[in-house]
Scaffold this motif. Structure first.
Motif, PDB file in Angstrom:
ATOM      1  N   ARG A 537       2.066 -31.505  23.478  1.00  0.00           N
ATOM      2  CA  ARG A 537       1.200 -30.480  24.045  1.00  0.00           C
ATOM      3  C   ARG A 537       0.374 -31.067  25.179  1.00  0.00           C
ATOM      4  O   ARG A 537      -0.025 -32.223  25.142  1.00  0.00           O
ATOM      5  N   ASP A 538       0.092 -30.233  26.185  1.00  0.00           N
ATOM      6  CA  ASP A 538      -0.737 -30.648  27.320  1.00  0.00           C
ATOM      7  C   ASP A 538      -2.166 -30.865  26.850  1.00  0.00           C
ATOM      8  O   ASP A 538      -2.654 -30.207  25.931  1.00  0.00           O
ATOM      9  N   ILE A 539      -2.870 -31.796  27.515  1.00  0.00           N
ATOM     10  CA  ILE A 539      -4.230 -32.127  27.111  1.00  0.00           C
ATOM     11  C   ILE A 539      -5.148 -30.924  27.235  1.00  0.00           C
ATOM     12  O   ILE A 539      -6.042 -30.704  26.415  1.00  0.00           O
ATOM     13  N   ASP A 540      -4.930 -30.093  28.276  1.00  0.00           N
ATOM     14  CA  ASP A 540      -5.765 -28.897  28.440  1.00  0.00           C
ATOM     15  C   ASP A 540      -5.526 -27.904  27.311  1.00  0.00           C
ATOM     16  O   ASP A 540      -6.460 -27.224  26.855  1.00  0.00           O
ATOM     17  N   ALA A 541      -4.277 -27.804  26.852  1.00  0.00           N
ATOM     18  CA  ALA A 541      -3.984 -26.908  25.730  1.00  0.00           C
ATOM     19  C   ALA A 541      -4.671 -27.404  24.451  1.00  0.00           C
ATOM     20  O   ALA A 541      -5.160 -26.606  23.640  1.00  0.00           O
ATOM     21  N   SER A 542      -4.726 -28.723  24.297  1.00  0.00           N
ATOM     22  CA  SER A 542      -5.406 -29.285  23.126  1.00  0.00           C
ATOM     23  C   SER A 542      -6.897 -28.996  23.168  1.00  0.00           C
ATOM     24  O   SER A 542      -7.522 -28.697  22.145  1.00  0.00           O
ATOM     25  N   LEU A 543      -7.484 -29.060  24.379  1.00  0.00           N
ATOM     26  CA  LEU A 543      -8.908 -28.753  24.506  1.00  0.00           C
ATOM     27  C   LEU A 543      -9.184 -27.278  24.227  1.00  0.00           C
ATOM     28  O   LEU A 543     -10.203 -26.928  23.624  1.00  0.00           O
ATOM     29  N   ARG A 544      -8.257 -26.410  24.660  1.00  0.00           N
ATOM     30  CA  ARG A 544      -8.449 -24.983  24.402  1.00  0.00           C
ATOM     31  C   ARG A 544      -8.376 -24.680  22.914  1.00  0.00           C
ATOM     32  O   ARG A 544      -9.038 -23.746  22.419  1.00  0.00           O
ATOM     33  N   ARG A 545      -7.592 -25.454  22.189  1.00  0.00           N
ATOM     34  CA  ARG A 545      -7.522 -25.257  20.731  1.00  0.00           C
ATOM     35  C   ARG A 545      -8.896 -25.437  20.093  1.00  0.00           C
ATOM     36  O   ARG A 545      -9.242 -24.759  19.120  1.00  0.00           O
ATOM     37  N   LEU A 546      -9.682 -26.357  20.634  1.00  0.00           N
ATOM     38  CA  LEU A 546     -11.009 -26.602  20.067  1.00  0.00           C
ATOM     39  C   LEU A 546     -11.910 -25.384  20.229  1.00  0.00           C
ATOM     40  O   LEU A 546     -12.777 -25.130  19.393  1.00  0.00           O
ATOM     41  N   THR A 547     -11.728 -24.647  21.310  1.00  0.00           N
ATOM     42  CA  THR A 547     -12.601 -23.490  21.552  1.00  0.00           C
ATOM     43  C   THR A 547     -12.186 -22.270  20.740  1.00  0.00           C
ATOM     44  O   THR A 547     -12.931 -21.287  20.688  1.00  0.00           O
ATOM     45  N   HIS A 548     -11.000 -22.297  20.158  1.00  0.00           N
ATOM     46  CA  HIS A 548     -10.527 -21.157  19.374  1.00  0.00           C
ATOM     47  C   HIS A 548     -10.634 -21.398  17.871  1.00  0.00           C
ATOM     48  O   HIS A 548     -10.036 -20.650  17.086  1.00  0.00           O
ATOM     49  N   LEU A 549     -11.369 -22.416  17.501  1.00  0.00           N
ATOM     50  CA  LEU A 549     -11.546 -22.686  16.080  1.00  0.00           C
ATOM     51  C   LEU A 549     -12.436 -21.624  15.444  1.00  0.00           C
ATOM     52  O   LEU A 549     -13.464 -21.246  16.007  1.00  0.00           O
ATOM     53  N   SER A 550     -12.030 -21.146  14.300  1.00  0.00           N
ATOM     54  CA  SER A 550     -12.833 -20.183  13.548  1.00  0.00           C
ATOM     55  C   SER A 550     -13.174 -20.830  12.210  1.00  0.00           C
ATOM     56  O   SER A 550     -12.346 -20.897  11.299  1.00  0.00           O
TER      57      SER A 550
END
Length: 587
Positions: A537-550
């Motif tokens: 996975r791209d590093i930016d996609a990994s960072l976006r995962r952090l913002t979608h944590l519930s």
């Protein structure tokens, strides 16, 4: 049929008047009813249940043959006497009997004790029921019927003891061998068996080096044992500790019980031991005197066996009113020792194989500091893959003046010894600069310059977060480190775009600070790049995962961290993962 349901009325049918006359001391009437009385007596003497007639003062007026056989006392010795006078070792509640006399309600009770009659049981027990005898409105006494249930009671006791042994062994699996430290494991074993199995216990392990301080090694054929741990009551430890405290060592010749125990793998038992027997174990008259002073009368010694050899012995002592060791005690002690020996041997092997790594970690890694009380923190460190190398990740928490707390997350390039050494230098330097009260950007600036000047060949990324609960703010400064995340209750997580500066050690400088408001309940998440780096996975996609944590942020912070890792980390990682979570406590 329960004893409270025994058909006593039918048992005494046709002869109740004879019983009443006997209790009422009316010989003329008793003679007139002698025929009924003889019938009743034949019935009572022929039953296997013990039957007794008591007057209103609880004195025996009649006992049948079964009662005499059970007690070992002739029937005529009962007449006119109480239970305490005839059988003083049999325990029965007199209060219950008086209640039956008082209200007329039949009651069942348990009778225990020992009698004059020989018995195969350790403790005898009877189930009895008592009924009131009365003549119209006059209370005359009681009739009691009892059957012995000693066999059933002993079976239940044996079953209970077996259950207790299994429970003891099951508990030992969670309390003995919890670490990979020999001393700790030995201490856990000694403390576990006291007082459940002994009044005092000590664990002696083989000294593999054979050298204690400046003392030369033992002569050929002599083994050296070291007292690794001891446990017991203060009265015993305070005195016996003079001769067998932790750290003491003993040279064990071939004729010593401990040597025989080690060589054969069999236990050594000395119950109610004489002085001559105890002297074989304690070796000197002084030691024997100490044992006798604290009341030690029985000793059990069991080896600590492993697949190849025994690693030591366990001494169990009983003193005072404690009974001698039973065969069951020996079996339990052997099982406990066998389980502990595996843990001790594993700990010893681990210590030998990893002593250099442990010493390195002990020298370079110190516990992180603590935040102010109004700050919660939780952290995790996951090593890369199956590797146990010392890495360069670190985190820190420093309480600063004015209620502020500085949270630090860093990552030195590489792994291994040199990365660990560099990590130690980075962290120590940041601590010393932060103690001056400098702003976060100045801390990074000064650290970058100093590290470059000393020629450190490993750069490091770093993120600082200065939490000020009084102002409700958090000030960030970064040195090439991944951005932090703010997890807000009831809202989407926020990726904090901290101004990016160069890694520390480059002497390029140019660090900037960013201050944001932070409310109580918001969780600040700082981490190393192992959390977001993934070849798939791209590093930016990994960072976006952090913002979608519930996540549920209302529970304990430790639980929040566990839930986060469960969402983001699956299996082994390609790089070390270090995570530090911070939350302001509600006022």
């Amino acid at each position: 049929m329960g004893f409270d349901q025994l058909p006593l009325k039918s048992l005494f049918s046709g002869a109740e008047d004879a019983l009443v006359s006997m209790l009422a001391d009316a010989p003329d009437e008793a003679v007139e009813q002698a025929h009924e009385y003889r019938i009743l007596r034949n019935i009572l003497d022929g039953t296997s249940a013990a039957v007794a007639i008591l007057d209103e003062r609880l004195r025996f007026r009649y006992v049948n043959d079964a009662m005499a056989r059970m007690s070992g006392v002739r029937p005529d010795e009962f007449h006119g006497r109480t239970m305490a006078e005839v059988l003083p070792d049999v325990h029965r509640s007199e209060d219950v009997l008086r209640m039956v006399l008082g209200d007329g309600h039949s009651r069942a009770l348990t009778v225990t004790g020992t009698t004059r009659a020989p018995s195969p049981f350790r403790q005898r027990q009877w189930s009895a029921v008592y009924h009131r005898l009365e003549d119209h409105d006059r209370v005359l006494g009681l009739c009691g019927v009892a059957v012995e249930v000693s066999g059933l009671r002993q079976y239940m006791d044996d079953l209970e003891r077996a259950h207790q042994r299994l429970a003891l062994l099951d508990t030992a699996t969670t309390r003995v061998g919890t670490t990979l430290h020999v001393e700790k494991t030995c201490a856990e074993l000694a403390e576990f068996v006291v007082p459940s199995l002994a009044d005092r216990a000590s664990v002696w392990t083989l000294d593999t080096d054979g050298v204690v301080d400046d003392v030369p090694p033992p002569p050929p054929g002599v083994l050296r044992l070291r007292v690794t741990a001891s446990a017991g009551g203060p009265d015993i430890l305070g005195r016996v500790g003079l001769i067998a405290n932790a750290g003491y060592y003993f040279d064990v010749p071939r004729d010593a019980p401990a040597r025989n125990c080690l060589d054969t793998g069999r236990p050594w038992v000395a119950n109610l031991a004489s002085d001559d027997v105890l002297l074989k174990m304690v070796r000197t008259p002084f030691n024997l005197e100490v044992f006798r002073e604290v009341g030690i009368h029985s000793v059990l010694m069991v080896p600590l066996p492993t697949r190849e050899h025994s690693v030591g012995v366990v001494y169990l002592c009983r003193a005072g009113h404690s009974g001698p060791f039973t065969d069951e005690d020996v079996v339990v002690a052997q099982e406990l020792a066998a389980r502990a020996a595996v843990a001790i041997d594993n700990a010893r092997q681990y210590t030998l194989e990893h002593s250099m790594a442990l010493e390195l970690q002990r020298a370079l890694l110190s516990e992180p500091g603590g935040p102010h009380p109004d700050i919660e923190t939780a952290s995790r460190y996951l090593p890369a893959g199956q590797c146990a190398l010392v890495g360069g990740d670190w985190f820190d928490s420093m309480a600063l003046p004015c209620g502020r707390t500085l949270q630090v997350m860093g990552d030195v390039m590489g792994h291994g010894f040199t990365a660990a050494v560099a990590m130690s230098q980075y962290r120590s330097l940041l601590r010393s600069i932060a103690a001056t009260g400098a702003p976060v950007e100045r801390i990074l600036q000064e650290a970058d310059h100093r590290l470059a000047s000393i020629g450190l060949d490993r750069v490091a990324t770093c993120l600082l977060a200065l939490v000020d609960p009084g102002q409700g703010t958090c000030t960030f400064a970064g040195a090439g480190h991944p951005p932090p995340v703010l997890l807000h209750p009831g809202a989407q997580a926020e990726l904090v775009h901290v101004p990016t500066g160069p890694p520390l050690g480059t002497d390029l400088g140019g660090y900037e600070a960013l201050t944001l408001p932070v409310r109580p309940g918001t969780v600040l998440l700082m981490y190393t790049d192992g959390l977001i780096e993934d070849r798939r996975r791209d590093i930016d996609a990994s960072l976006r995962r952090l913002t979608h944590l519930s996540l549920d942020l209302d529970g304990p912070l430790e639980s929040v961290v566990d839930a986060l890792l469960a969402r983001l980390v699956h299996g082994t990682t390609e790089d070390d993962v270090t995570l530090l979570a911070t939350r302001l406590r509600a006022p």
